[in-house]
Design an enzyme around this catalytic site. Structure first.
Site, PDB file in Angstrom:
ATOM      1  N   ARG A  36      25.014  43.148 -56.430  1.00  0.00           N
ATOM      2  CA  ARG A  36      26.129  42.884 -57.089  1.00  0.00           C
ATOM      3  C   ARG A  36      26.058  42.187 -57.837  1.00  0.00           C
ATOM      4  O   ARG A  36      27.327  42.658 -58.325  1.00  0.00           O
ATOM      5  CB  ARG A  36      27.262  43.716 -55.821  1.00  0.00           C
ATOM      6  CG  ARG A  36      26.971  44.795 -55.605  1.00  0.00           C
ATOM      7  CD  ARG A  36      28.433  45.196 -55.086  1.00  0.00           C
ATOM      8  NE  ARG A  36      28.068  46.565 -54.227  1.00  0.00           N
ATOM      9  CZ  ARG A  36      26.457  46.646 -52.364  1.00  0.00           C
ATOM     10  NH1 ARG A  36      26.776  45.087 -52.664  1.00  0.00           N
ATOM     11  NH2 ARG A  36      26.591  48.272 -52.638  1.00  0.00           N
ATOM     12  N   HIS A 122      22.023  45.888 -41.142  1.00  0.00           N
ATOM     13  CA  HIS A 122      21.158  46.312 -41.933  1.00  0.00           C
ATOM     14  C   HIS A 122      19.286  46.634 -41.353  1.00  0.00           C
ATOM     15  O   HIS A 122      18.049  45.992 -42.777  1.00  0.00           O
ATOM     16  CB  HIS A 122      20.915  46.568 -42.965  1.00  0.00           C
ATOM     17  CG  HIS A 122      22.663  46.666 -43.951  1.00  0.00           C
ATOM     18  ND1 HIS A 122      22.894  45.733 -44.984  1.00  0.00           N
ATOM     19  CD2 HIS A 122      23.703  47.123 -43.430  1.00  0.00           C
ATOM     20  CE1 HIS A 122      24.273  46.514 -44.255  1.00  0.00           C
ATOM     21  NE2 HIS A 122      24.367  46.951 -43.473  1.00  0.00           N
ATOM     22  N   CYS A 133       6.654  57.239 -33.749  1.00  0.00           N
ATOM     23  CA  CYS A 133       6.426  56.773 -32.529  1.00  0.00           C
ATOM     24  C   CYS A 133       6.998  55.401 -32.515  1.00  0.00           C
ATOM     25  O   CYS A 133       6.895  54.981 -31.686  1.00  0.00           O
ATOM     26  CB  CYS A 133       4.979  57.348 -32.334  1.00  0.00           C
ATOM     27  SG  CYS A 133       4.058  55.633 -33.105  1.00  0.00           S
ATOM     28  N   CYS A 158       0.585  58.788 -35.161  1.00  0.00           N
ATOM     29  CA  CYS A 158       1.157  60.330 -34.945  1.00  0.00           C
ATOM     30  C   CYS A 158       1.226  61.121 -36.813  1.00  0.00           C
ATOM     31  O   CYS A 158       2.349  61.958 -36.196  1.00  0.00           O
ATOM     32  CB  CYS A 158       2.606  59.908 -33.942  1.00  0.00           C
ATOM     33  SG  CYS A 158       3.924  58.888 -35.253  1.00  0.00           S
ATOM     34  N   SER A 196      29.363  37.990 -48.929  1.00  0.00           N
ATOM     35  CA  SER A 196      28.665  39.225 -49.502  1.00  0.00           C
ATOM     36  C   SER A 196      30.506  39.292 -50.094  1.00  0.00           C
ATOM     37  O   SER A 196      30.552  39.389 -50.186  1.00  0.00           O
ATOM     38  CB  SER A 196      29.537  39.888 -47.888  1.00  0.00           C
ATOM     39  OG  SER A 196      29.604  41.010 -47.579  1.00  0.00           O
ATOM     40  N   ASN A 221      32.579  32.746 -51.299  1.00  0.00           N
ATOM     41  CA  ASN A 221      31.476  33.705 -52.461  1.00  0.00           C
ATOM     42  C   ASN A 221      32.661  32.920 -53.471  1.00  0.00           C
ATOM     43  O   ASN A 221      33.574  32.735 -53.920  1.00  0.00           O
ATOM     44  CB  ASN A 221      32.169  35.125 -51.810  1.00  0.00           C
ATOM     45  CG  ASN A 221      31.714  35.781 -52.211  1.00  0.00           C
ATOM     46  OD1 ASN A 221      30.195  36.503 -51.535  1.00  0.00           O
ATOM     47  ND2 ASN A 221      31.768  36.984 -53.196  1.00  0.00           N
TER      48      ASN A 221
END
Ligand code: NAD
Length: 250
Positions: A36, A122, A133, A158, A196, A221
């Site tokens: 962002r 995340h 699987c 799988c 963040s 920030n």
């Protein structure tokens, strides 16, 4: 040095059970763009692929692998920067107990924070998993396939869909990591947010919860965040120089 940075250094020095909460902004100094930031954020260039689209359409899946294996390769090239190294020092010295991160770049582990003290909300982009699987695939192996065939095949075990081990928009949050983060938040006396925008939920609820449970809250920030008004210290500056000053890293 600005007053706010000195106040942060005091809080860090006094804390006994500190937790860091990091976002994409801590890795921009390592060459990985965030989402962002005005101008350079990834969202100015391409929209992230929602989980449902990835599941529904093979062409979308192959587009996500194309994005990963072509272009800048920022994730593959990145090395921990002063921000990561400062946090690793605080962990090593014992003041910082856990690092809750929204990042998928593995740079906290690469900087020396033990795996068991990193909580990845995340997921992690440095490997992949079959969604059926759960078999693990190494990215290098998938890249070889992509370069040879032009696509990534379904799971050899799988037939399921293989996806980077990250949590995409629309995908359920990892239960165990959420529980670990809640426990870390409940036990901390200082939470330091670094890099963040604090707009992605439920992740951004953790700093809010720490504050309401009685911990001090510090935010580092470049730009203002929605939680600045409840924080005890806000540093509107660069993470690398700020945290290196705080821990005395040269
Ligand atoms: P974001 O892009 O929403 O916010 C990053 C914030 O960091 C911005 O407010 C920006 O001003 C600030 N910032 C950037 N560089 C900085 C610096 N050097 N010093 C100080 N501030 C700086 O990121 P977010 O809040 O983490 O949310 C985005 C989501 O995208 C994350 O949840 C993550 O899953 C994913 N993501 C991860 C990576 C990665 O792993 N490195 C990169 C991009 C996106």
């Amino acid at each position: 040095m600005e007053d706010s940075v000195r106040r942060l250094a005091d809080l860090v020095a006094q804390a006994r059970r500190m937790v860091f909460f990091t976002g994409a902004g801590i890795s921009t100094e390592s060459g990985i763009p965030d989402f962002r930031s005005p101008g350079t954020g990834l969202w100015n260039q391409m929209k992230p692929i929602p989980f449902q689209d990835f599941i529904a359409d093979d062409a979308v899946r192959q587009e996500s692998w194309r994005r990963r294996f072509t272009g800048e390769r920022a994730l593959e090239k990145a090395k921990p920067n002063r921000g990561h190294l400062s946090i690793a020092r605080l962990v090593k010295e014992g003041g910082c107990q856990s690092v809750i991160t929204q990042n998928v770049d593995n740079l906290h582990q690469d900087s020396g924070v033990p795996e068991e003290q990193v909580i990845e909300l995340h997921g992690n982009a440095s490997y992949a998993k079959c969604l059926g699987c759960r078999r693990r695939y190494e990215i290098a192996e998938l890249e070889r396939q992509f370069r040879q065939l032009g696509w990534v095949e379904p799971c050899a075990n799988c037939g399921g869909v293989i996806k980077a081990a990250t949590i995409s928009f629309g995908q359920a949050m990892p239960e165990r990591e959420m529980q670990r983060a809640q426990a870390a938040v409940a036990g901390c006396d200082l939470m330091v947010v670094a890099g963040s925008s604090l707009v992605v939920y439920p992740a951004a609820a953790f700093p809010e919860a720490a504050k309401s449970l009685g911990a001090q809250l510090a935010i580092v920030n470049r730009e203002p965040t929605p939680l600045d008004s409840i924080a005890d210290v806000v540093v509107h500056g660069e993470i690398g120089p700020t945290l290196s000053f705080v821990v005395g890293l040269n």
